[in-house]
Scaffold this active site. Structure first.
Site, mmCIF file in Angstrom:
data_model
loop_
_atom_site.group_PDB
_atom_site.id
_atom_site.type_symbol
_atom_site.label_atom_id
_atom_site.label_comp_id
_atom_site.label_asym_id
_atom_site.label_seq_id
_atom_site.Cartn_x
_atom_site.Cartn_y
_atom_site.Cartn_z
ATOM 1 N N GLU A 174 0.831 -1.217 0.000
ATOM 2 C CA GLU A 174 0.000 0.000 0.000
ATOM 3 C C GLU A 174 0.860 1.260 0.000
ATOM 4 O O GLU A 174 0.390 2.348 0.322
ATOM 5 C CB GLU A 174 -0.949 -0.030 1.197
ATOM 6 C CG GLU A 174 -1.885 -1.226 1.203
ATOM 7 C CD GLU A 174 -3.151 -1.058 0.350
ATOM 8 O OE1 GLU A 174 -3.733 0.039 0.372
ATOM 9 O OE2 GLU A 174 -3.555 -2.024 -0.338
ATOM 10 N N ARG A 214 -3.735 -5.119 4.822
ATOM 11 C CA ARG A 214 -3.424 -4.896 3.405
ATOM 12 C C ARG A 214 -1.937 -5.062 3.066
ATOM 13 O O ARG A 214 -1.590 -5.390 1.942
ATOM 14 C CB ARG A 214 -3.856 -3.487 2.993
ATOM 15 C CG ARG A 214 -5.339 -3.218 3.142
ATOM 16 C CD ARG A 214 -5.678 -1.944 2.388
ATOM 17 N NE ARG A 214 -6.975 -1.392 2.720
ATOM 18 C CZ ARG A 214 -7.509 -0.354 2.108
ATOM 19 N NH1 ARG A 214 -6.856 0.255 1.139
ATOM 20 N NH2 ARG A 214 -8.693 0.112 2.459
ATOM 21 N N HIS A 250 -4.608 1.404 7.334
ATOM 22 C CA HIS A 250 -3.209 1.744 7.010
ATOM 23 C C HIS A 250 -2.564 2.250 8.295
ATOM 24 O O HIS A 250 -3.245 2.876 9.119
ATOM 25 C CB HIS A 250 -3.122 2.882 5.983
ATOM 26 C CG HIS A 250 -3.533 2.512 4.595
ATOM 27 N ND1 HIS A 250 -4.340 3.309 3.823
ATOM 28 C CD2 HIS A 250 -3.223 1.431 3.831
ATOM 29 C CE1 HIS A 250 -4.515 2.744 2.632
ATOM 30 N NE2 HIS A 250 -3.861 1.598 2.619
ATOM 31 N N CYS A 371 -3.103 11.147 3.766
ATOM 32 C CA CYS A 371 -3.407 10.270 2.620
ATOM 33 C C CYS A 371 -3.233 11.012 1.317
ATOM 34 O O CYS A 371 -2.925 10.419 0.286
ATOM 35 C CB CYS A 371 -4.861 9.809 2.662
ATOM 36 S SG CYS A 371 -5.303 8.893 4.105
HETATM 37 O O1 SUG Z 1 -7.826 2.778 0.094
HETATM 38 N N1 SUG Z 1 -10.638 4.872 0.226
HETATM 39 C C1 SUG Z 1 -9.200 4.708 0.297
HETATM 40 C C2 SUG Z 1 -8.645 5.643 1.342
HETATM 41 C C3 SUG Z 1 -7.152 5.644 1.324
HETATM 42 C C4 SUG Z 1 -6.566 6.421 2.460
HETATM 43 N N2 SUG Z 1 -5.162 6.420 2.375
HETATM 44 C C5 SUG Z 1 -4.320 6.398 3.411
HETATM 45 N N3 SUG Z 1 -4.701 6.081 4.630
HETATM 46 N N4 SUG Z 1 -3.070 6.610 3.176
HETATM 47 C C6 SUG Z 1 -8.844 3.250 0.616
HETATM 48 O O2 SUG Z 1 -9.562 2.630 1.398
HETATM 49 C C7 SUG Z 1 -12.837 4.534 -0.745
HETATM 50 C C8 SUG Z 1 -13.457 4.622 -2.109
HETATM 51 C C9 SUG Z 1 -14.943 4.498 -2.075
HETATM 52 O O3 SUG Z 1 -15.498 3.831 -1.200
HETATM 53 O O4 SUG Z 1 -15.582 5.089 -2.997
HETATM 54 C C10 SUG Z 1 -11.330 4.350 -0.802
HETATM 55 O O5 SUG Z 1 -10.811 3.779 -1.719
#
Ligand code: SUG
Length: 448
Positions: A174, A214, A250, A371
């Protein structure tokens, strides 16, 4: 030579929507099916970039991806013209159309893992695109991510790019969301801290029971090898599986580091004491003085952390050596978190100031300030070798806000994703964007 941490923020794409696509990410699941406002989302992100630029930080921008991803739908068997592909997917498999429309590439902390030149064997800055293999909608990001990063960091004398790891769960990666770097100065060798959720091949490491972990240990180790990191410059740590089961998908939802400082929640890791001791001793060998700030569960619970995104903050070094924390508005709305932050900044420690940003559109999908940015530590020579089109300046901010105003919708719901007009709007917008950012042809519709 001077060195900097440059934050490259993901520009929110025109199809930003709430698809409920990320099992294990509480915000994504609880806001599923709400209508979104892509224009507001992109402007909120740009406002953060502008504010950091105006505070004197080096700021860059990372382009969004082509969505709907018609090529991905074709790989799943939908055929005909582009409009027919979308129409058929909408009729026969709406969840696949929703996934192929996600603007999730905005969360560029997941785009790649980056190792600065001071840490790597060949003295170049290394990038490994993340395979994001745990979620289908994210697993389709890395080919374009690689092309965009290649267009931003094109100079092979200074920058080395690695393809994403094999696309299987054993190498789930990730990117920088599970990677932090400690150092005395950004240009000096540091300690790279890789946090994993489970091991794919060694069952001595406990795994979460409910939600997916993940990142695997094996993926983190492969990235460290690809980047040519020395053993003395690497620390691996396991995330506490119980916090993954509470929505910490994460590590950057429960910890953030910068310079010599790790800011983390008491429950974030397994074997915290030995991990801290290893970080301390390895950073000391690199000439640094490791410091940690532990937030006790009695002050802020894991649930508070997940809801407020306290740790998904940007910890930034100011010229006088003190630090600034960039937090989302949700921290101000949580009484315990806000009280903690007041105490932290008035306690005489290194973290002296908190700045609050409204990132609600992204937050509702589980994406906070951290993020939205990919950190790249660069020395002056390397910074000069970056494609200048992606470095934020007042004129670029002006062009990008005008571009958003011109092309983005202010409301998007699931049914809108089936509109073939949306595809045309997005391609027109992105074609113009590649000219604004001087990226050349990076999108499938520009290449094929
Ligand atoms: O991978 N949300 C992302 C959020 C990522 C956050 N990144 C970090 N923490 N670095 C994920 O879960 C949701 C998309 C949706 O539901 O439409 C999404 O992909």
């Amino acid at each position: 030579m001077k060195s900097y941490e440059v934050n490259f923020d993901g520009l929110v794409g025109p199809t930003h929507n709430y698809g409920g696509l990320s099992y294990g990410n509480v915000a994504s699941q609880s806001n599923s099916q709400q209508s979104s406002n892509p224009k507001e989302a992109a402007l909120q992100g740009l406002a953060k970039m502008k504010a950091l630029m105006e505070m004197g930080f080096q700021q860059g921008v990372l382009a969004p991806q082509e969505r709907p991803d018609v090529a991905a739908l074709r790989r799943l068997g939908f055929s005909g013209t582009d409009a027919q592909v979308i129409e058929r997917a909408a009729k026969e498999a709406m969840p696949l159309l929703v996934a192929s429309c996600s603007a999730s590439s905005m969360w560029v902390a997941n785009a790649a893992t980056v190792s600065p030149s001071a840490d790597t064997a060949d003295g170049r800055v290394h990038f490994t695109a993340a395979n994001l293999n745990c979620k289908y909608h994210r697993s389709i990001e890395h080919p374009t991510t690689s092309r965009v990063l290649g267009a931003m960091f094109a100079n092979q004398q200074h920058f080395a790019h690695h393809a994403a790891l094999p696309a299987v769960a054993q190498f789930g990666d990730e990117g920088a969301a599970n990677h932090t770097r400690f150092c005395r100065e950004y240009g000096e060798a540091g300690v790279e801290f890789f946090v994993f959720g489970r091991s794919a091949f060694d069952n001595r490491f406990p795994a979460p029971q409910k939600y997916p972990a993940r990142q695997t240990l094996e993926a983190s180790q492969a990235v460290a090898r690809l980047h040519g990191l020395r053993d003395e410059g690497v620390v691996y740590a396991q995330q506490n599986p119980n916090v993954i089961d509470q929505g910490v998908f994460h590590n950057d939802v429960i910890a953030v580091g910068n310079g010599e400082v790790l800011f983390y929640h008491e429950d974030a890791f397994l074997d915290t004491d030995s991990m801290l001791a290893e970080l301390q001793s390895k950073l000391a060998k690199a000439g640094g003085n490791f410091q940690s700030v532990c937030v006790p569960r009695s002050a802020v619970t894991v649930d508070d952390a997940v809801r407020s995104y306290l740790f998904n903050s940007q910890l930034l070094s100011r010229p006088d050596g003190s630090m600034l924390l960039i937090v989302p508005q949700e921290c101000q709305a949580n009484e315990r978190v806000w009280t903690y932050l007041q105490e932290l900044t008035s306690s005489g420690g290194l973290i002296r100031e908190v700045k609050v940003f409204d990132l609600k559109q992204s937050m509702q999908n589980g994406g906070g300030p951290a993020c939205l940015r990919l950190r790249v530590a660069l020395n002056e020579t390397e910074l000069a070798a970056v494609n200048p089109g992606v470095i934020m300046t007042p004129p670029l901010y002006g062009s990008l806000t005008a571009w958003v105003e011109k092309h983005y919708r202010d409301r998007l719901s699931e049914t809108d994703l089936a509109d073939p007009q949306l595809l045309l709007e997005c391609r027109t917008a992105l074609d113009e964007l590649t000219q604004i950012l001087k990226l050349g042809a990076v999108y499938p519709f520009q290449i094929n």
